[in-house]
Scaffold this active site. Structure first.
Site, short mmCIF file in Angstrom:
data_model
loop_
_atom_site.label_atom_id
_atom_site.label_comp_id
_atom_site.label_asym_id
_atom_site.label_seq_id
_atom_site.Cartn_x
_atom_site.Cartn_y
_atom_site.Cartn_z
N ASP A 58 1.06 -1.30 -0.23
CA ASP A 58 -0.09 0.12 0.04
C ASP A 58 0.96 1.13 0.01
O ASP A 58 1.69 1.10 0.97
CB ASP A 58 -0.89 0.29 1.56
CG ASP A 58 -1.69 0.95 0.89
OD1 ASP A 58 -1.91 2.60 0.25
OD2 ASP A 58 -2.70 1.69 1.97
N SER A 136 4.37 10.68 -14.22
CA SER A 136 3.40 11.95 -14.62
C SER A 136 2.25 11.88 -15.14
O SER A 136 1.93 10.64 -15.45
CB SER A 136 4.19 13.42 -14.40
OG SER A 136 2.92 14.06 -14.15
N TYR A 151 -6.96 15.74 -10.53
CA TYR A 151 -6.33 15.11 -11.15
C TYR A 151 -4.80 15.60 -11.38
O TYR A 151 -3.86 14.67 -11.23
CB TYR A 151 -6.41 13.82 -12.41
CG TYR A 151 -5.35 13.03 -12.87
CD1 TYR A 151 -5.35 12.18 -12.57
CD2 TYR A 151 -5.22 13.63 -14.26
CE1 TYR A 151 -3.91 11.48 -12.74
CE2 TYR A 151 -4.51 12.19 -14.54
CZ TYR A 151 -3.63 11.53 -14.16
OH TYR A 151 -3.10 10.58 -14.32
N LYS A 155 -0.89 15.61 -10.74
CA LYS A 155 0.89 15.07 -11.20
C LYS A 155 1.36 16.91 -11.67
O LYS A 155 3.24 16.25 -11.88
CB LYS A 155 -0.42 14.48 -12.56
CG LYS A 155 -0.91 13.47 -12.53
CD LYS A 155 -0.14 12.21 -12.36
CE LYS A 155 -0.42 10.80 -12.34
NZ LYS A 155 0.86 9.88 -12.38
#
Length: 285
Positions: A58, A136, A151, A155
């Protein structure tokens, strides 16, 4: 380059990570592959062997990452290449997404990669060699996609700390590469992989249109081949002076070019105003 190099790949149960692991093993590299389920790796790739170590990990659990990194070194004796690939997509406008949804994105896409870096760099520093690839997205370079702000911001964060990491690791002969993939034909955009907002707001029509275009039109029709991406990463790992910035795909080059042109034009248009902030010293009498 020796085929005994050891690669550590996160998010290896599907997508680019899965393709890369399969390619590496077929070419004789040693690979530690991580996923939230070791069973899925064993089922699709194989059992533990001298060349392959499937591990459940994890990325958001710092202690777990530390344990898995140590386990990898115990198994192979070293780590040479680290690929921070684990992550997921979250759609939704900034207003729509809850605090929990946003934090979950950052926990996996940003803090997960930082956990891996934190526990990989001591080994790489000590052996004064190695290479870290941080995956990325072209959405980490250009963020003008409605409904993908969170999102893209994760990145962008990956891009920011990767540039700093490249400078920090120069003195230890450890290479760092920031990868900006365009659209690759993987399951990344499939339903169940991309998370949509729990409480969408109907008024955001452009966000819904962009979201549905990704889920229904782009998914399955991406122009780039993940097999070729894996080949590129292996090729770059063999370079004596690998790039810090690596764009993957003609679409990635297109989007990056659009942003560069836009920024240059806006800088030129506002140069006189933007550079008017300098403190002017009064001349001495």
């Amino acid at each position: 380059m020796s085929t005994k190099k050891v690669w550590f790949v996160t998010g290896a149960s599907r997508g680019l990570g899965f393709t890369l692991v399969k390619k590496l093993l077929s070419e004789g590299y040693h690979v530690a592959a991580t996923s939230r389920s070791a069973g899925s790796l064993i089922k699709t790739i194989g059992n533990v062997s001298d060349t392959f170590l499937p591990v459940e990990m994890d990325v958001t659990d710092d202690n777990n990452v530390s344990e898995v990194m140590a386990k990898t070194v115990d198994h192979f004796g070293r780590i040479d290449m680290v690929v921070n690939n684990a992550g997921f997509g979250q759609t939704g406008t900034l207003e729509e997404l809850s605090d929990e949804e946003v934090k979950n994105s950052f926990n996996v896409n940003v803090f997960g990669s930082l956990n891996v870096i934190r526990h990989a760099t001591p080994f790489l520093r000590q052996q004064r060699s190695g290479h870290i690839f941080n995956i990325s997205s072209i959405g980490g370079y250009i963020g003008s996609f409605p409904g993908f702000g969170v999102y893209c911001s994760t990145k962008f964060a990956v891009a920011g700390f990767t540039e700093a990491l490249a400078e920090e690791m120069k003195g230890f002969d450890v290479h760092i590469t920031l990868v900006y993939p365009g659209y690759f034909r993987t399951g990344f955009l499939s339903k169940g992989s991309v998370k949509t907002p729990a409480n969408p707001i109907a008024a955001y029509e452009s966000a819904r249109e962009t979201e549905q275009a990704h889920l229904n039109q782009i998914d399955g029709n991406q122009p780039n081949d993940p097999e070729k991406a894996a080949e590129v990463l292996i090729n770059v790992s063999e370079q004596k002076a690998p790039p810090v910035h690596l764009f993957l795909g003609k679409d990635a080059y297109h989007y990056a070019g659009v942003k560069i042109e836009r920024i240059q034009a806006e800088m030129d248009d506002n140069k006189q105003l933007g550079t008017s902030t300098e403190i002017i010293s009064e001349s001495m009498e």
